[in-house]
Design a protein around this motif. Structure first.
Motif, PDB file in Angstrom:
ATOM      1  N   ALA A 180       0.836  -1.222   0.000  1.00 27.34           N
ATOM      2  CA  ALA A 180       0.000   0.000   0.000  1.00 27.34           C
ATOM      3  C   ALA A 180       0.861   1.258   0.000  1.00 27.34           C
ATOM      4  CB  ALA A 180      -0.954  -0.004   1.206  1.00 27.34           C
ATOM      5  N   VAL A 181       1.945   1.231  -0.747  1.00 24.67           N
ATOM      6  CA  VAL A 181       2.808   2.411  -0.846  1.00 24.67           C
ATOM      7  C   VAL A 181       2.385   3.174  -2.091  1.00 24.67           C
ATOM      8  CG1 VAL A 181       5.180   3.150  -1.283  1.00 24.67           C
ATOM      9  CG2 VAL A 181       4.739   1.327   0.360  1.00 24.67           C
ATOM     10  N   ARG A 182       1.945   4.418  -1.897  1.00 27.51           N
ATOM     11  CA  ARG A 182       1.448   5.144  -3.056  1.00 27.51           C
ATOM     12  C   ARG A 182       1.982   6.568  -3.144  1.00 27.51           C
ATOM     13  NH1 ARG A 182      -3.543   2.457  -1.556  1.00 27.51           N
ATOM     14  NH2 ARG A 182      -3.667   0.577  -2.798  1.00 27.51           N
ATOM     15  N   THR A 183       2.817   6.945  -2.178  1.00 35.01           N
ATOM     16  CA  THR A 183       3.414   8.275  -2.256  1.00 35.01           C
ATOM     17  C   THR A 183       4.927   8.132  -2.309  1.00 35.01           C
ATOM     18  OG1 THR A 183       3.628   8.534   0.131  1.00 35.01           O
ATOM     19  CG2 THR A 183       1.545   9.238  -0.854  1.00 35.01           C
ATOM     20  N   VAL A 184       5.569   9.163  -2.823  1.00 28.88           N
ATOM     21  CA  VAL A 184       7.034   9.126  -2.920  1.00 28.88           C
ATOM     22  C   VAL A 184       7.645   8.972  -1.525  1.00 28.88           C
ATOM     23  CG1 VAL A 184       9.075  10.426  -3.599  1.00 28.88           C
ATOM     24  CG2 VAL A 184       7.028  10.510  -5.014  1.00 28.88           C
ATOM     25  N   PHE A 185       7.050   9.681  -0.594  1.00 28.30           N
ATOM     26  CA  PHE A 185       7.550   9.668   0.781  1.00 28.30           C
ATOM     27  C   PHE A 185       7.578   8.249   1.345  1.00 28.30           C
ATOM     28  CE2 PHE A 185       8.925  12.547   3.849  1.00 28.30           C
ATOM     29  CZ  PHE A 185       8.506  12.159   5.102  1.00 28.30           C
ATOM     30  N   LEU A 186       6.457   7.553   1.198  1.00 27.92           N
ATOM     31  CA  LEU A 186       6.401   6.193   1.735  1.00 27.92           C
ATOM     32  C   LEU A 186       7.236   5.244   0.893  1.00 27.92           C
ATOM     33  CD1 LEU A 186       2.686   5.962   2.898  1.00 27.92           C
ATOM     34  CD2 LEU A 186       4.718   6.210   4.294  1.00 27.92           C
ATOM     35  N   ALA A 187       7.352   5.542  -0.398  1.00 24.36           N
ATOM     36  CA  ALA A 187       8.222   4.720  -1.237  1.00 24.36           C
ATOM     37  C   ALA A 187       9.658   4.814  -0.738  1.00 24.36           C
ATOM     38  CB  ALA A 187       8.146   5.179  -2.697  1.00 24.36           C
TER      39      ALA A 187
END
Lengths: 301, 833
Positions: free
Chosen positions: B193-200
């Motif tokens: 459920a990684v969908r933002t650059v930050f969490l990536a």
């Protein structure tokens, strides 16, 4: 000088366990202290995690002293049993009174819980899960059960627990049971302090010696290298810094000369020789020699 | 609970209050699939309490306080993730990734007297301080936590996110995309459920840091380019990885590191460092000078090979180096030659062998079997050695046994002339047997080792000795031809197939293709199972994945130990899809085989290696439940005193020791091990861990690297161990330094253990010199360990003697490695004596 055992014991008895030695409360220690204070005021137990010799116990002792509360502790290991925490019965008194409070000797955890002290569970993650479960009721329900007395006792509202431990990847540690982990709500990580803070700590522990700032810097440089070198698995702690400084100063005093690099190198070899652990395949002797030459220009006599 | 924000006085954070923040943070952390711990309701309660206390002490709250509260109320393992999540909530539109600075000065003001609003909030919070089992009071809170609404703000789909990064013009983003690709790609992002650059970035950081210690040069380089240099510098401990990071960051600290490596590093470290410097053109010149200096230090061909492989381009070795390598250890030199041939396609082994042969004009068969090279000079030397060996055969038991060992060694070379020579030797040995009683056992011994002697001379001798021809023919009965006929005629006799596969050593490639095609056409699972049992790699190449999965071990054909042997021999050649499918079956077989052994031997694992019940004086801190009443009463009665005169000194406690032995097992799996030998080691490893209490055994395998399987302080997960063990590969040289150091470290961490043993299975032909080995043995001896040395076949006597003299102990020589599990069980029994 008396040799009477009772007189010896009576004369040496400590009534005030507080350590009145000043500690350097700055940098990470200040932040940790503030976090602990907020956690205490919020009624949340705190866990301190850090390597050996990072100052966890000293900080806890200072914290308890500032709160004006009694301070007790137990260092956990495989050998610690529930009776070491809760207390045990004197068998000879049991023969006389049966399983009654008169025959019961409360353990440090019971004393701390009932009188509202600060209890330091040192090396908590080296304890057996069976033993750690003994703490659960006291932490959450604020009541303590003594099995042989078949009685519940109310834990004082002033009781506070601090857990201190080495990181879980260290040898001999276990993963905390989730029930215990979930009840310790605030986690503070302590590492080795910044240079300026450690300098103050070492200076405060070497008060009786005259050690120059440059020499202390060299000691810290040595210790710092062990913490940043990838070949070292277990680096030197603050105790090593203090040890090298004191040993070098004492040796120089005995020899009637000023502390020089050779003396520092000899002291460092003796202290660091067993204080650090190298990664497999790396020689401690070769590493120390190279380090001493690099920092002090000499590996000692 | 009201929907309005419950702000504390001095709270400078917009749109949040401590309670809503606590709830939002807990919900967000529960959605993080990479989190080690799932936060409970207690976390959502703890955060606002902590913030309230902080506000009362400092007189206000800043965004940094909110982030700090979230981090502090999270276990250490997840604090990095917690910081990222908390910042995402507190700064929902922020582009900055700067972590909360611990140096930010905090305004310390006198605590403000609580107002009604604070008291109101404290009242709410106090109401949360109930018994958490009373869920009704917290139902609103719980409902909020259970809600799984996706509140993604600027979220892309995982695939779009990956695409954007992977094709970005920015090198950092592109490197991030590369890392995502190498860690599983957008599908893995989606699963987490990684969908933002930050969490990536957080997700990649976690994977990258988990790979530290086993990075490759490209991963390291991409990691630095993507901006993880700081984290990698903190985490990396291997010098080559550190060098890669420093080179990527153009850090001047690279220079002293390289100098230190040149002074103190082993060739393996130097070689790997060269590889890790390769992706960085800015340090190309330095890399070249480093390589030159390192090559100047190479003492033998193994050193040279490490460096050249690290360099990635071929260099001709100095002839003097080749001579020196041969003089020190020809076997090691040939192993290094094999490695170079594998990497560069240039084979130095013929030259090495010829050099060695010049120093040894009349080598014996044993030496030639160890130094097998596919050259004419080796074959010629083999022929000469065979003649000399045949001349020594006198029909005595000792000579015949030697011949058996030699034929096995010759077959193990895998070379046609080796097998041919083995066959000739076996034939010559059999025709010289003087005692009929020895004839069939000797023939069986040869056949078990895959050596089929010539039929006519052997039959003739059998007749002369009065041995029944049928017995001989049955043993020499052309098992391969029988197998072929059964497959072609679509036979389904499982028992017969099982008997045949035990006698067929190999199937020629064209025949294998023919038989597989025939078995597939008729759907004959028994035939397919038999072919897989003889040569899993060869058969699997001609069968599809479903057929392999269905036929493997069908009706017990080729199952059990044979399946394990086939796995270790052929798994590298299997297609990844089929290997994955059959691995579970192989694992189940491994556990069965190992647990069969577990049931054997004396005593019970539950009670420890050396369980003992003993009585000892009662001491302070013992519970009354430990009181040994019988022992106590006996002591009182013996003393003649009455009960009211009893003192604590009369009391005894009983104690069950959970085990008083600490056993460290090291198994050498360097390049000379066959699939069958690896299978036996695998069974022995799993058997040991199933047999003993976790705290009694530490176990590692080693070749040029050391692979710990389990330490004393770790619990045992047989499933995970079996997985790990099935991936073992016999490779490389034999470096014992790290393995012995690991063993010493493990023993140092053991508390009470009266008996400490190091069980070491190896040929003792270690890379390290005597000095180093003596030092390591001394360190082990200082921990009280004695050596139980085990070997089979060739053994380096000098090294073994040094270690035995330093540590004490005994040497167990096995003529057959298959005895290893039994030997270990016997060793365990003796530990209890």
């Amino acid at each position: 000088m008396t040799t009477d055992p009772l007189a010896l014991l009576s004369g040496a008895k400590i009534t005030d366990l507080h350590d009145h030695q000043d500690i350097v409360l700055e940098g990470q220690y200040r932040e940790a202290y503030d976090a602990m204070l907020d956690a205490h005021n919020a009624g949340l137990y705190v866990g301190l995690i850090g390597p050996v010799g990072a100052g966890k116990t000293a900080l806890c002792r200072k914290f308890a002293e500032d709160l004006g509360k009694p301070f007790d502790w137990v260092t956990f290991s495989d050998l610690v049993r529930p009776s070491n925490l809760i207390g045990s019965f004197d068998p000879t008194l049991v023969f006389k009174y049966g399983f009654a409070p008169e025959a019961f000797s409360p353990g440090p955890f019971t004393i701390s819980a009932l009188q509202g002290g600060v209890f330091l569970a040192n090396e908590l993650n080296r304890g057996d899960e069976y033993v750690l479960n003994v703490l659960l009721d006291a932490l959450e329900e604020r009541k303590l059960y003594v099995p042989s007395l078949r009685s519940w006792y109310r834990v004082s509202d002033d009781f506070y627990l601090i857990a201190a431990m080495n990181p879980s990847e260290h040898r001999g540690t276990r993963r905390l049971p989730s029930a215990v982990q979930d009840r310790v709500k605030v986690w503070v990580e302590l590492g080795y302090p910044k240079r300026a803070t450690e300098l103050k700590i070492v200076r405060s522990r070497c008060g009786e010696y005259e050690l120059g700032a440059a020499q202390l810097e060299l000691v810290l440089e040595l210790v710092d290298h062990t913490r940043n070198d990838p070949a070292v698995e277990r680096p030197a702690s603050i105790r090593s810094s203090i040890g090298i400084a004191r040993l070098a100063a004492e040796r120089s005093k005995r020899l009637g000369k000023a502390v020089d690099n050779t003396t520092l190198a000899e002291a460092a070899k003796l202290v660091l020789g067993q204080a650090i652990l190298m990664k497999p395949g790396r020689s401690r002797e070769k590493y120390l020699e190279s380090l001493l030459v690099r920092v002090l220009g000499t590996a000692g006599a | 609970m009201s929907d309005e924000l419950r702000k504390l006085p001095g709270d400078a954070v917009p749109d949040l209050d401590p309670v809503t923040f606590g709830v939002a943070f807990t919900r967000a952390m529960r959605r993080q699939r990479t989190a080690v711990h799932t936060p409970s309701l207690r976390t959502s309660v703890a955060i606002p309490r902590w913030l309230t206390a902080r506000c009362l002490r400092t007189g206000g709250l800043t965004p940094a306080d909110y982030v700090e509260a979230a981090v502090r109320c999270t276990p250490l393992e997840d604090q990095d993730l917690a910081e990222a999540v908390a910042r995402g909530i507190v700064f929902p539109q922020a582009a900055s990734e700067k972590p909360a600075s611990p140096e930010e000065p905090k305004a310390v003001a006198a605590p403000v007297a609580p107002t009604d609003a604070v008291a109101d909030i404290l009242g709410d919070l106090a109401s949360l301080d109930l018994d958490l089992d009373a869920i009704d009071d917290l139902s609103d809170l719980d409902a909020l936590l259970a809600a799984d609404q996706d509140e993604g703000d600027s979220e892309l789909g995982a695939f779009d996110l990956f695409e954007r990064l992977y094709s970005s013009a920015d090198p950092g983003e592109r490197a991030l995309g590369e890392l995502i690709h190498r860690f599983g790609g957008p599908a893995e992002l989606e699963a987490s459920a990684v969908r933002t650059v930050f969490l990536a970035r957080v997700w990649v950081a976690k994977h990258l840091l988990a790979a530290v210690g086993e990075l490759n040069p490209e991963l390291c380089a991409f990691g630095v380019t993507a901006g993880y240099g700081r984290e990698l510098r903190r985490a990396c401990t291997e010098p080559w990885e550190v060098a890669g990071v420093l080179a990527g960051e153009a850090d001047p600290a690279l220079e002293p590191l390289l100098d230190d490596l040149l002074q103190h590093g082993a060739s393996r470290e130097l070689g790997r460092t060269l590889a890790f410097l390769a992706p960085h053109p800015a340090v190309a010149e330095r890399r070249a000078t480093f390589a030159d200096a390192a090559l100047g230090r190479a003492l033998d061909l193994t050193d040279f090979a490490e460096l050249v492989v690290g360099l990635g381009s071929w260099l001709d070795p100095d002839p003097d180096l080749l001579e020196a390598s041969i003089a020190v250890s020809p076997r090691r030199a040939l192993e290094a030659g094999a490695w170079l041939e594998q990497t560069f396609g240039i084979d130095l082994r013929p030259d090495l062998f010829d050099r060695w042969l010049r120093t040894r004009p009349r080598p014996d068969l044993g030496e030639l079997a160890l130094l097998a090279v596919a050259t004419e000079s080796w074959e010629t030397a083999l022929d000469g050695a065979l003649q000399r060996e045949v001349a020594r055969l006198d029909g005595s038991h000792a000579r015949l046994e030697e011949a058996v060992g030699l034929t096995a060694a010759l077959v193990a070379t895998g070379l046609p002339h080796g097998r041919h020579t083995a066959r000739r030797l076996a034939t010559e040995a059999l025709v010289r047997v003087a005692d009929a009683v020895l004839f069939l056992p000797l023939l069986d011994a040869f056949l078990e080792r895959g050596v089929v002697p010539e039929v006519d001379p052997v039959l003739a001798r059998a007749r002369e000795l009065g041995v029944a021809e049928e017995e001989v023919l049955d043993r020499l009965g052309q098992a391969l031809e029988q197998l072929r006929q059964m497959v072609l005629t679509d036979a389904h006799d499982a028992d017969r197939y099982q008997r045949l596969v035990q006698r067929v050593r190999s199937v020629p490639a064209p025949m294998m293709q023919e038989l597989c095609a025939c078995a597939c056409a008729s759907g004959n699972l028994e035939a397919m199972a038999a072919l897989l049992a003889v040569d899993m790699g060869g058969a699997a190449a001609h069968l599809d994945d479903d057929q392999v999965a269905s036929a493997l071990g069908h009706k017990g054909i080729g199952g059990g130990n044979n399946l394990l042997v086939q796995w270790f021999t052929h798994r590298r050649g299997l297609r990844s899809t089929v290997a994955a499918r059959i691995k579970e079956q192989v694992k189940a077989t491994l556990l069965d085989e190992a647990l069969d052994w577990v049931g054997q031997g004396d005593g019970s694992g539950e009670r420890g290696l050396v369980p003992q019940q003993r009585s000892r004086p009662f001491r302070a801190g013992d519970g009354l439940d430990q009181l040994d009443l019988d022992g106590t009463l006996e002591a009182i009665v013996t003393s003649g005193r009455s009960l009211d005169q009893v003192t604590e000194e009369d009391l005894y406690a009983s104690e069950t020791a959970r085990g008083r032995a600490a056993l460290v097992v090291l198994i050498d799996i360097s390049g000379s091990m066959s699939g069958g030998e690896l299978a036996v080691c695998a069974i022995a490893v799993v058997m040991l861990l199933g047999r003993l209490l976790p705290e009694e055994v530490a176990l590692a395998v080693f070749e040029s690297d050391t692979h710990p399987i389990k330490g004393f302080q770790q619990t045992t997960d047989l499933d995970a161990v079996a997985d790990q063990v099935l991936e073992l590969q016999a490779t490389g040289g034999t470096r014992a330094d790290a393995a012995l150091t690991w063993a010493a470290d493990e023993l140092a961490g053991v508390g009470e253990a009266e008996v400490r043993v190091l069980f070491l299975l190896s040929d003792y032909a270690f890379f390290e010199g005597e000095e180093v080995l003596k030092a390591r043995s001394t360190a082990l001896a200082e921990h009280g360990a004695r050596l139980l040395a085990a070997s089979h076949g060739y053994v380096s006597r000098d090294t073994l003697t040094t270690m035995l003299e330093t540590m004490g102990g005994e040497h167990l020589e096995m003529d057959d490695l298959r005895r290893l599990p039994g030997l270990l069980l016997a060793a365990l029994s003796r530990l209890g004596e």
